[in-house]
Scaffold this active site. Sequence first.
Site, PDB file in Angstrom:
ATOM      1  CD  GLU A 183       0.162  -1.267   3.176  1.00 49.27           C
ATOM      2  OE1 GLU A 183       0.505  -2.198   2.359  1.00 49.27           O
ATOM      3  OE2 GLU A 183       0.609  -1.363   4.247  1.00 49.27           O
TER       4      GLU A 183
ATOM      5  CB  CYS B 129      15.380  -8.712   1.566  1.00 58.17           C
ATOM      6  SG  CYS B 129      15.963  -9.409  -0.051  1.00 58.17           S
TER       7      CYS B 129
END
Length: 480
Positions: free
Chosen positions: A174, A280
């Site tokens: 989002e 990551c």
Amino acid sequence: MLRNYVGGAWVEAGASETLETRSPAGGAVLAEVPLSTADDIAAATAAAREAFPAWRSTPPQQRARALFALRELVVANQQELAELVTLDMGKTTDDAFAEVGRGIESIEAAGAVPHMLKGENLEGIATGVDIEMVRQPVGVIAAITPFNFPAMIPLWFLPFAVGCGNTFVLKPSEQDPLTSVRLFELIDEAGVFPAGVVNLVHGAHDAVNGLLHDPEVDGISFVGSAKTARYVASTAVAEGKRVQALGGAKNAMVAMPDADPKLLAGGVTGSAFGAAGQRCLAGSLLVLVGTEAEQDATLQTVVDAAGALSVGDGADPATDVCPLVSVASRERVEGEIETALGEGARLVLDGRRGGGEGGAELGPTIIDGAPADSRAVREELFGPVLTVLRTPDLDGALELVNSSRYGNSSILFTSSGGTAREFRHRVQAGMIGVNVGVAAPIAWFPFAGWKDSIDGDLHANGRDAFEFYTRKKVVTSRWA
Ligand code: NAD
């Protein structure tokens, strides 16, 4: 307000709540994101279910051709997609262009689907009896993706899932959904897939819970923080769904005293501070090996290189370190720096800018002397912060690296093949770099970590993707 893409059409979500997605550079509101409800999700999964029988019966060569068309579309629009990534997520346009390039590679790897779906057989396992294994799609796959790779991570999943004959629902982050919207517009305009094969729903927690509890969803591919990954994986399993949930990381970079200074400086700073540490695979721990003098010399090399990086708007070609995804994120990371200092750590390089012009900017920050059990050593801060650890030898370094609860990636800088081999053999992580700061496997190889960096067994991309998106069926037959 953004719309969902359901059954081949753009539809208003019934959601009454919305969120704003803002530009990390400057803070302008870019769009209103509807927070889809369980009903919105059910509409998308129903469309995916309806499209499934015809799509799974479509010959795999034809499904591969749809992927080839998708590839051409993304290649033709790579620059526009990259600019949207920069606008919405913040990373530099070069980095964003490379990210879209990674997504293109996933589509290319998935294009091998007719070959990869071939089964196994064995003739004559008893008199007149043969056995064969075929692969069939799982059904409806939902992908729930994070903010930090808004182009690449949806493309880790969509091509392999639909190539294998599944239908698909994407729930992008989002925080930066605009790239997914443009990707689906391109797919829609070019008519790449029949209606309902790919669907897009916007939202946050309620949308994720809608997917997790929806009986039409057969499998879930998730990427995000470790806490959410654990929640998604355990809920999906309790609901009887297949799941792969790739989580967070605390990646260590081990610097041996014999490391090539140029490879080390570029590798460490690119890994720790590229995309403002929001990868990551970001190296967020620097383990200095050797005598104190050797450790200090290595650290100085890194500090000099980090201090030369320019911080600014990702759309400016001169920028090395982009803003964080939001002002809230910058404030959170500054809070983590304060906590580390309160625990006795010292700042070797201070990137705090007192708010900065863009609001979400934070420069490269290097911390030394943080306690072994502090968050700066143990947890992912997800910002341009590098924590320094020290140890005399490789054994000590491996002990520090392997004591982490995470095991996404680990990096070694050395000029010794023997040291590299020892490290590779003993280190506990899924993606290893030797003199490479960001060891992201290309899409023909599996992408994921070990330990708390993944819940589930199968990684993204590579052969694992074909395993995850198919069920095996073994047929034993005898003919009179
Ligand atoms: P996040 O966990 O906040 O969000 C990921 C997704 O989960 C989003 O779509 C979000 O809407 C949803 N979500 C978040 N909290 C939820 C909740 N409580 N309940 C239900 N749904 C929820 O992650 P992020 O901040 O968007 O992404 C950054 C994280 O992703 C980092 O931890 C990073 O290491 C990780 N990541 C991992 C990999 C990997 O390959 N292992 C790759 C990229 C990012």
